[in-house]
Design an enzyme around this catalytic site. Structure first.
Site, PDB file in Angstrom:
ATOM      1  N   LYS A   1      59.732  54.099   6.545  1.00  0.00           N
ATOM      2  CA  LYS A   1      60.594  54.000   7.745  1.00  0.00           C
ATOM      3  C   LYS A   1      61.626  55.451   7.294  1.00  0.00           C
ATOM      4  O   LYS A   1      62.567  55.468   6.480  1.00  0.00           O
ATOM      5  CB  LYS A   1      61.383  52.826   7.707  1.00  0.00           C
ATOM      6  CG  LYS A   1      62.448  52.399   8.846  1.00  0.00           C
ATOM      7  CD  LYS A   1      63.201  53.529   9.436  1.00  0.00           C
ATOM      8  CE  LYS A   1      64.523  53.626   8.769  1.00  0.00           C
ATOM      9  NZ  LYS A   1      65.334  54.509   9.427  1.00  0.00           N
TER      10      LYS A   1
ATOM     11  N   CYS B   1      71.197  66.933  -1.785  1.00  0.00           N
ATOM     12  CA  CYS B   1      71.740  65.807  -2.487  1.00  0.00           C
ATOM     13  C   CYS B   1      71.773  66.554  -3.915  1.00  0.00           C
ATOM     14  O   CYS B   1      72.630  66.187  -4.726  1.00  0.00           O
ATOM     15  CB  CYS B   1      70.835  64.808  -2.948  1.00  0.00           C
ATOM     16  SG  CYS B   1      69.150  65.355  -3.113  1.00  0.00           S
TER      17      CYS B   1
HETATM   18  P1  NAD Z   1      71.497  57.171   5.132  1.00  0.00           P
HETATM   19  O1  NAD Z   1      72.157  56.342   4.017  1.00  0.00           O
HETATM   20  O2  NAD Z   1      72.521  57.056   6.439  1.00  0.00           O
HETATM   21  O3  NAD Z   1      70.200  56.669   5.600  1.00  0.00           O
HETATM   22  C1  NAD Z   1      68.976  56.617   4.762  1.00  0.00           C
HETATM   23  C2  NAD Z   1      67.988  55.701   5.552  1.00  0.00           C
HETATM   24  O4  NAD Z   1      68.522  54.424   5.503  1.00  0.00           O
HETATM   25  C3  NAD Z   1      67.493  56.140   6.950  1.00  0.00           C
HETATM   26  O5  NAD Z   1      66.204  55.736   6.957  1.00  0.00           O
HETATM   27  C4  NAD Z   1      68.543  55.302   7.723  1.00  0.00           C
HETATM   28  O6  NAD Z   1      67.818  54.891   9.044  1.00  0.00           O
HETATM   29  C5  NAD Z   1      68.787  53.991   6.709  1.00  0.00           C
HETATM   30  N1  NAD Z   1      69.957  53.400   6.914  1.00  0.00           N
HETATM   31  C6  NAD Z   1      71.119  53.825   7.515  1.00  0.00           C
HETATM   32  N2  NAD Z   1      71.812  52.893   7.445  1.00  0.00           N
HETATM   33  C7  NAD Z   1      71.341  51.745   7.222  1.00  0.00           C
HETATM   34  C8  NAD Z   1      72.062  50.485   6.847  1.00  0.00           C
HETATM   35  N3  NAD Z   1      73.047  50.004   7.315  1.00  0.00           N
HETATM   36  N4  NAD Z   1      70.983  49.465   6.384  1.00  0.00           N
HETATM   37  C9  NAD Z   1      69.848  49.886   6.127  1.00  0.00           C
HETATM   38  N5  NAD Z   1      69.250  51.036   6.200  1.00  0.00           N
HETATM   39  C10 NAD Z   1      70.061  51.974   6.804  1.00  0.00           C
HETATM   40  O7  NAD Z   1      71.451  58.464   4.575  1.00  0.00           O
HETATM   41  P2  NAD Z   1      71.287  59.875   5.436  1.00  0.00           P
HETATM   42  O8  NAD Z   1      72.762  60.332   5.759  1.00  0.00           O
HETATM   43  O9  NAD Z   1      70.153  59.960   6.026  1.00  0.00           O
HETATM   44  O10 NAD Z   1      70.904  60.966   4.235  1.00  0.00           O
HETATM   45  C11 NAD Z   1      72.093  61.787   3.350  1.00  0.00           C
HETATM   46  C12 NAD Z   1      72.448  60.828   2.304  1.00  0.00           C
HETATM   47  O11 NAD Z   1      71.336  60.876   1.312  1.00  0.00           O
HETATM   48  C13 NAD Z   1      73.456  61.740   1.516  1.00  0.00           C
HETATM   49  O12 NAD Z   1      74.295  60.691   0.827  1.00  0.00           O
HETATM   50  C14 NAD Z   1      72.815  62.394   0.330  1.00  0.00           C
HETATM   51  O13 NAD Z   1      73.277  62.689  -1.035  1.00  0.00           O
HETATM   52  C15 NAD Z   1      71.604  61.352  -0.007  1.00  0.00           C
HETATM   53  N6  NAD Z   1      70.568  61.984  -0.469  1.00  0.00           N
HETATM   54  C16 NAD Z   1      70.355  61.665  -1.821  1.00  0.00           C
HETATM   55  C17 NAD Z   1      69.197  62.275  -2.437  1.00  0.00           C
HETATM   56  C18 NAD Z   1      68.947  62.123  -4.136  1.00  0.00           C
HETATM   57  O14 NAD Z   1      67.899  62.171  -4.568  1.00  0.00           O
HETATM   58  N7  NAD Z   1      69.502  61.182  -4.880  1.00  0.00           N
HETATM   59  C19 NAD Z   1      68.320  62.936  -1.948  1.00  0.00           C
HETATM   60  C20 NAD Z   1      68.521  63.353  -0.646  1.00  0.00           C
HETATM   61  C21 NAD Z   1      69.545  62.726   0.195  1.00  0.00           C
END
Ligand code: NAD
Length: 513
Positions: A192, A300
């Site tokens: 997903k 990230c």
């Molecule tokens: P996000 O948390 O909004 O979404 C990530 C995933 O979770 C998506 O597939 C989204 O559809 C799903 N999602 C969103 N809300 C949800 C909920 N309430 N319940 C269940 N699933 C949900 O993150 P984003 O905005 O897509 O990505 C950016 C974030 O990811 C930043 O915080 C970044 O630091 C982090 N990130 C971390 C790493 C790492 O390796 N630590 C790598 C890449 C990105």
């Protein structure tokens, strides 16, 4: 952390939506499925225009994807490892030979410049390369004659159906980090991805099938919270790999572990770059610009806070400021663009809100990206530099995830280390110095998962694994590389003995050597 959650759902009866718009489908059991009651809008962040709509999976659609994965699991698990490896080699060839196609999809929906999209693909392909060596990574251990006539061997077996949930900022790399290893290890997958930039993943799933992956091994569903929760709660799903923001990572970790599942949930970041007084300040300024503003700060592992130590701050800030003036910002497809837009208008508003709040909380806006000369359309935020930032200010405490560099001055090396070790996020960090001893002490003392010495974005190469500490990773296994094979397999230990008929006797004692 306050998050603005955009309403991305669209009703296809809504006459303001172009009914001819391309629909990004699910791929279940090898077949595309675009029927849905709900669709999300996909934007080109450089223009602000809707370019596609993405089908949001209902509970039934998720159920169908899990059923397909479950049905494919026995066959894939039994497939010879050489055949699995052959899929990896072919996938590698497909992606590398057609990377420009994939890069264009990434740039159109994520916004990063094309050269950066190519870089993202290269880092994702590193894991395909690693997984092509799966016959080595799946090897167990064998101990002959552990006791007289007794041999012990440890074998790795796949978990079954696993879920991979990925973020918007690396729409190709992060899925490739997860799904490739999960599949190489013999699992079947329900993926997903982010609903904000879904097309790259559809391309990758098709590429897997073209590479010979049997139908049902990799199933793709698009959607939002409803889809994610349905996946996690299903008892057929054995493990969950997640990458995204910290609040969601934490809640997914809590929910899935309560159900007894294996979970790795990577969260947000706030990466500090310490610059020691003896550092090459030009190199440090170059690194700060590249790591702070590359991908509009939406990595990230982006550098978010510069920590100059001693009295070099003014000189370093001046060098960074000069370089900022030369950055070219624009549509990612333009060959001159070095930095593109951020992902959504909500992200732009949130980042600009944090910039606005910085001066009211006592920091000093050295370069204010809100007044930059930017393309009129799209979700652009100008590169921003903020001095005298400190813990307690929202601009320090929150993950900004935009093109904003903060400067938090430190009087000493110890003060810099203490600042970083007190931060709730601990994904990556770096030190710039010419002093090997200082670098060694930093590496020893710093409580962060990935450390760079004169390397601002220390993303480990594919034969190591990737992961932060504290609120940057919930769980104990890093992703891709060797740790990932541990995550996606269960170890079974077999103790065997082949006694001759006259060697058998009754012994009610606990077996000893
Ligand atoms: P996000 O948390 O909004 O979404 C990530 C995933 O979770 C998506 O597939 C989204 O559809 C799903 N999602 C969103 N809300 C949800 C909920 N309430 N319940 C269940 N699933 C949900 O993150 P984003 O905005 O897509 O990505 C950016 C974030 O990811 C930043 O915080 C970044 O630091 C982090 N990130 C971390 C790493 C790492 O390796 N630590 C790598 C890449 C990105």
């Amino acid at each position: 952390m306050t998050q603005v959650v955009p309403d991305t759902r669209i009703d296809h009866n809504d006459t303001t939506t172009d009914s001819a718009i391309r629909v990004v489908p699910h791929i279940i059991g090898g077949r595309q499925l675009a029927e849905s009651e709900h669709f999300g809008k996909v934007y080109n962040p450089a223009t602000g225009l809707v370019t596609a709509s993405v089908a949001f999976a209902s509970r039934d659609t998720v159920d169908a994807a899990i059923s397909a994965a479950q049905a494919a699991a026995p066959g894939w698990r039994s497939t010879g490892l050489a055949k699995r490896a052959a899929v990896m080699f072919k996938l590698h060839e497909i992606i590398t030979s057609r990377k420009h196609e994939l890069a264009e999809l990434i740039t159109e929906e994520q916004g990063k410049v094309l050269s950066d999209a190519i870089g993202e693909i290269a880092r994702g392909v590193e894991n395909v390369e690693f997984c092509a060596g799966l016959v080595h990574h799946m090897k167990g251990e064998f101990l002959e004659q552990a006791a007289t006539g007794v041999d012990v061997r440890q074998i790795r077996q796949p978990l079954g159906v696993v879920a991979c949930i990925t973020p918007f900022n690396f729409p190709a790399m992060v899925p490739l980090w997860m799904i490739t290893t999960a599949i190489a290890a013999g699992n079947t997958v329900v993926l997903k991805p982010s609903e904000k930039d879904p097309s790259a993943v559809n391309w990758i799933v098709e590429a897997f099938h073209e590479a010979g992956l049997p139908e049902g091994v990799l199933n793709l569903v698009h959607g939002d919270r409803e889809a994610v929760e349905t996946i996690i709660d299903d008892p057929r799903v054995q493990a969950v790999s997640f990458v995204g923001s910290t609040p969601i990572a934490q809640s997914i970790y809590t929910r899935a572990t309560a159900l007894g599942k294996r979970v790795q949930a990577l969260g947000g970041a706030k990466n500090h770059m310490v610059v020691m007084p003896d550092a090459d300040l030009d190199a440090a300024a170059d690194a700060a610009i590249s790591a702070g503003f590359g991908a509009a700060g939406e990595r990230c592992m982006a550098i978010s806070v510069i920590v100059p130590v001693g009295d070099i701050a003014d000189e370093l800030i001046a060098k960074i400021k000069t370089r900022m003036a030369d950055l070219t910002i624009g549509e990612g497809t333009h060959p001159d663009s070095e930095m593109g837009p951020v992902i959504t208008s909500e992200a732009k508003q949130r980042i600009e809100g944090l910039i606005a709040g910085a001066s009211t909380s006592g920091a000093e806006l050295v370069v204010d990206g809100r007044s930059a000369d930017l393309p009129e359309d799209g979700f652009f935020v100008g590169p921003t530099l903020i001095d005298h930032v400190a813990p307690g200010m929202p601009v320090y405490d929150e993950e900004i995830f935009g093109p904003v560099l903060s400067v938090a001055r430190a009087q000493s090396f110890d003060e810099a280390v203490e600042l970083i070790n007190n931060c709730q996020f601990a994904n990556g960090t770096a030190i710039f110095t010419r002093d090997g001893r200082a670098a060694r002490e930093f590496e020893f003392a710093i409580e962060v998962g990935m450390v760079g010495v004169n390397v601002p974005i220390p993303v480990p190469i594919g034969s190591f694994s990737f992961g932060g500490w504290k609120k940057s990773l919930f769980g104990d296994t890093h992703i891709y590389g060797p740790e990932s094979f541990n995550f996606y397999t269960r170890r079974k230990v077999v103790t065997s003995r082949w006694p001759l008929p006259d060697e058998s006797h009754i012994n009610l004692g606990f077996p000893t050597n």
